[in-house]
Design a protein around this motif. Structure first.
Motif, PDB file in Angstrom:
ATOM      1  N   ASP A 141      12.622   1.540   6.872  1.00  0.00           N
ATOM      2  CA  ASP A 141      13.580   2.618   5.831  1.00  0.00           C
ATOM      3  C   ASP A 141      13.335   3.750   5.245  1.00  0.00           C
ATOM      4  OD1 ASP A 141      14.073  -1.050   5.871  1.00  0.00           O
ATOM      5  OD2 ASP A 141      13.932  -0.817   3.724  1.00  0.00           O
ATOM      6  N   ILE A 142      14.603   4.578   4.857  1.00  0.00           N
ATOM      7  CA  ILE A 142      14.232   5.335   4.235  1.00  0.00           C
ATOM      8  C   ILE A 142      14.781   5.742   2.488  1.00  0.00           C
ATOM      9  CG2 ILE A 142      14.754   8.238   4.267  1.00  0.00           C
ATOM     10  CD1 ILE A 142      15.688   7.284   7.323  1.00  0.00           C
ATOM     11  N   ILE A 143      14.136   5.839   1.839  1.00  0.00           N
ATOM     12  CA  ILE A 143      14.679   6.740   0.659  1.00  0.00           C
ATOM     13  C   ILE A 143      14.995   7.623   0.499  1.00  0.00           C
ATOM     14  CG2 ILE A 143      13.918   6.192  -1.566  1.00  0.00           C
ATOM     15  CD1 ILE A 143      12.415   3.282  -1.579  1.00  0.00           C
ATOM     16  N   ALA A 144      16.104   8.211   0.235  1.00  0.00           N
ATOM     17  CA  ALA A 144      16.261   9.859  -0.428  1.00  0.00           C
ATOM     18  C   ALA A 144      15.988   9.958  -2.218  1.00  0.00           C
ATOM     19  CB  ALA A 144      17.558   9.682   0.170  1.00  0.00           C
ATOM     20  N   ILE A 145      15.090  10.685  -2.541  1.00  0.00           N
ATOM     21  CA  ILE A 145      14.962  11.070  -3.309  1.00  0.00           C
ATOM     22  C   ILE A 145      15.851  12.578  -3.734  1.00  0.00           C
ATOM     23  CG2 ILE A 145      13.568  11.231  -5.440  1.00  0.00           C
ATOM     24  CD1 ILE A 145      13.100   8.778  -4.631  1.00  0.00           C
ATOM     25  N   SER A 146      16.682  12.758  -5.098  1.00  0.00           N
ATOM     26  CA  SER A 146      17.639  13.830  -5.248  1.00  0.00           C
ATOM     27  C   SER A 146      17.549  13.861  -6.623  1.00  0.00           C
ATOM     28  CB  SER A 146      19.308  14.030  -4.103  1.00  0.00           C
ATOM     29  OG  SER A 146      19.421  13.380  -3.078  1.00  0.00           O
ATOM     30  N   PRO A 147      17.747  15.392  -6.877  1.00  0.00           N
ATOM     31  CA  PRO A 147      17.857  15.566  -8.194  1.00  0.00           C
ATOM     32  C   PRO A 147      18.965  14.928  -8.874  1.00  0.00           C
ATOM     33  CG  PRO A 147      16.823  17.612  -6.543  1.00  0.00           C
ATOM     34  CD  PRO A 147      17.721  16.775  -6.024  1.00  0.00           C
TER      35      PRO A 147
ATOM     36  N   ILE B 169       4.335   0.855   2.129  1.00  0.00           N
ATOM     37  CA  ILE B 169       4.596  -0.179   2.599  1.00  0.00           C
ATOM     38  C   ILE B 169       4.913  -1.669   1.866  1.00  0.00           C
ATOM     39  CG2 ILE B 169       3.260  -2.010   4.252  1.00  0.00           C
ATOM     40  CD1 ILE B 169       1.658   0.723   5.420  1.00  0.00           C
ATOM     41  N   ALA B 170       6.370  -1.383   1.459  1.00  0.00           N
ATOM     42  CA  ALA B 170       5.990  -2.978   1.125  1.00  0.00           C
ATOM     43  C   ALA B 170       6.506  -4.420   1.530  1.00  0.00           C
ATOM     44  CB  ALA B 170       7.382  -2.481  -0.106  1.00  0.00           C
ATOM     45  N   ARG B 171       6.718  -5.307   0.983  1.00  0.00           N
ATOM     46  CA  ARG B 171       6.542  -6.438   1.446  1.00  0.00           C
ATOM     47  C   ARG B 171       7.971  -7.518   0.161  1.00  0.00           C
ATOM     48  NH1 ARG B 171       2.225 -10.549   3.885  1.00  0.00           N
ATOM     49  NH2 ARG B 171       3.909 -11.904   5.155  1.00  0.00           N
ATOM     50  N   LYS B 172       8.725  -7.908   0.535  1.00  0.00           N
ATOM     51  CA  LYS B 172       8.887  -8.950   0.280  1.00  0.00           C
ATOM     52  C   LYS B 172       9.819 -10.265   1.036  1.00  0.00           C
ATOM     53  CE  LYS B 172      13.506  -8.460  -2.287  1.00  0.00           C
ATOM     54  NZ  LYS B 172      14.655  -8.690  -2.233  1.00  0.00           N
ATOM     55  N   ARG B 173       9.208 -11.682   0.400  1.00  0.00           N
ATOM     56  CA  ARG B 173       8.609 -12.621   1.044  1.00  0.00           C
ATOM     57  C   ARG B 173       7.846 -12.171   2.701  1.00  0.00           C
ATOM     58  NH1 ARG B 173      12.835 -13.257  -1.468  1.00  0.00           N
ATOM     59  NH2 ARG B 173      14.443 -12.855   0.175  1.00  0.00           N
ATOM     60  N   ASP B 174       8.692 -12.583   3.789  1.00  0.00           N
ATOM     61  CA  ASP B 174       7.751 -12.405   5.107  1.00  0.00           C
ATOM     62  C   ASP B 174       8.465 -10.733   5.069  1.00  0.00           C
ATOM     63  OD1 ASP B 174      10.517 -13.600   5.734  1.00  0.00           O
ATOM     64  OD2 ASP B 174       9.841 -14.594   7.446  1.00  0.00           O
ATOM     65  N   LEU B 175       9.423 -10.056   4.686  1.00  0.00           N
ATOM     66  CA  LEU B 175       9.376  -8.773   5.485  1.00  0.00           C
ATOM     67  C   LEU B 175       8.779  -7.409   5.227  1.00  0.00           C
ATOM     68  CD1 LEU B 175      11.819  -7.146   6.814  1.00  0.00           C
ATOM     69  CD2 LEU B 175      12.912  -7.106   4.617  1.00  0.00           C
ATOM     70  N   ILE B 176       8.636  -7.089   5.850  1.00  0.00           N
ATOM     71  CA  ILE B 176       7.491  -6.105   5.971  1.00  0.00           C
ATOM     72  C   ILE B 176       8.126  -4.369   5.778  1.00  0.00           C
ATOM     73  CG2 ILE B 176       5.550  -4.249   6.621  1.00  0.00           C
ATOM     74  CD1 ILE B 176       4.086  -6.866   5.064  1.00  0.00           C
ATOM     75  N   CYS B 177       8.542  -3.589   5.068  1.00  0.00           N
ATOM     76  CA  CYS B 177       8.965  -2.655   4.764  1.00  0.00           C
ATOM     77  C   CYS B 177       8.152  -1.723   4.900  1.00  0.00           C
ATOM     78  CB  CYS B 177      10.420  -2.490   3.689  1.00  0.00           C
ATOM     79  SG  CYS B 177      11.313  -3.718   3.863  1.00  0.00           S
TER      80      CYS B 177
ATOM     81  N   THR C 266       0.825  -1.119   0.001  1.00  0.00           N
ATOM     82  CA  THR C 266       0.455  -0.194  -0.088  1.00  0.00           C
ATOM     83  C   THR C 266       0.441   0.810   0.105  1.00  0.00           C
ATOM     84  OG1 THR C 266      -1.764   0.973   0.642  1.00  0.00           O
ATOM     85  CG2 THR C 266      -0.366   0.339   2.475  1.00  0.00           C
ATOM     86  N   MET C 267       0.331   2.067  -0.595  1.00  0.00           N
ATOM     87  CA  MET C 267       0.916   3.417  -0.520  1.00  0.00           C
ATOM     88  C   MET C 267      -0.017   4.527   0.308  1.00  0.00           C
ATOM     89  SD  MET C 267       2.649   4.012  -4.367  1.00  0.00           S
ATOM     90  CE  MET C 267       3.204   5.274  -3.738  1.00  0.00           C
ATOM     91  N   HIS C 268       0.925   5.611   0.717  1.00  0.00           N
ATOM     92  CA  HIS C 268       0.106   6.628   1.868  1.00  0.00           C
ATOM     93  C   HIS C 268      -1.028   5.936   2.515  1.00  0.00           C
ATOM     94  CE1 HIS C 268       0.048   7.741  -2.834  1.00  0.00           C
ATOM     95  NE2 HIS C 268       1.277   8.131  -1.706  1.00  0.00           N
ATOM     96  N   PHE C 269      -0.578   5.161   3.231  1.00  0.00           N
ATOM     97  CA  PHE C 269      -1.634   4.884   4.482  1.00  0.00           C
ATOM     98  C   PHE C 269      -1.409   5.399   5.937  1.00  0.00           C
ATOM     99  CE2 PHE C 269      -1.804   2.118   8.789  1.00  0.00           C
ATOM    100  CZ  PHE C 269      -2.340   1.457   8.733  1.00  0.00           C
ATOM    101  N   ARG C 270      -2.620   5.852   6.242  1.00  0.00           N
ATOM    102  CA  ARG C 270      -2.762   7.043   6.845  1.00  0.00           C
ATOM    103  C   ARG C 270      -4.045   6.542   7.742  1.00  0.00           C
ATOM    104  NH1 ARG C 270      -3.323  13.070   5.439  1.00  0.00           N
ATOM    105  NH2 ARG C 270      -2.300  12.466   3.993  1.00  0.00           N
TER     106      ARG C 270
END
Length: 120
Positions: A103-109, A48-56, A35-39
């Motif tokens: 986790d953190i994802i940094a977006i830079s130009p 919220i992302a998943r890879k096998r039994d890992l939730i990020c 999901t995105m933008h869970f509020r």
């Protein structure tokens, strides 16, 4: 339209675009976007992302520099993300069997997204 209102709208638009870039980045690395933008009242989680039994639980920050993006995730925002993650987990039938990571994802130009695993 007031200048402040315009700047706020541009910042929100830039933030949303950055979240979609981050989601595509995660998909390319084998994650499934749950999901995105869970509020909830306790806070918000960008992705919220998943890879096998890992939730990020991923916070996306768009800043001019990677360091600026990392420092923008304050202790208060970490607490709100953590509280929102507990609310999300409580709604999952397999929540108790999942591994969790923040986790953190940094977006830079003009740079590829930078993914910081287990950032907080």
């Amino acid at each position: 339209m007031e200048d402040g209102t315009r700047k706020r709208r541009q910042a929100l638009k830039r933030g949303r675009i950055s979240e979609y870039v981050a989601a595509a980045f995660l998909i390319l690395r084998g994650y499934q976007i749950v999901t995105m933008h869970f509020r909830v009242g306790a806070g918000e989680i960008d992705i919220i992302a998943r890879k096998r039994d890992l939730i990020c639980f991923v916070e996306v920050k768009a800043r001019a520099t990677t360091d600026g993006a990392i420092t923008a995730v304050t202790g208060e925002s970490q607490r709100r993300i953590h509280n929102a993650s507990l609310a999300w987990l409580s709604r999952q039938p397999d929540g108790s069997s999942l591994s969790l990571r923040y986790d953190i994802i940094a977006i830079s130009p003009f740079r590829l997204p930078k993914h910081f695993l287990d950032a907080f």
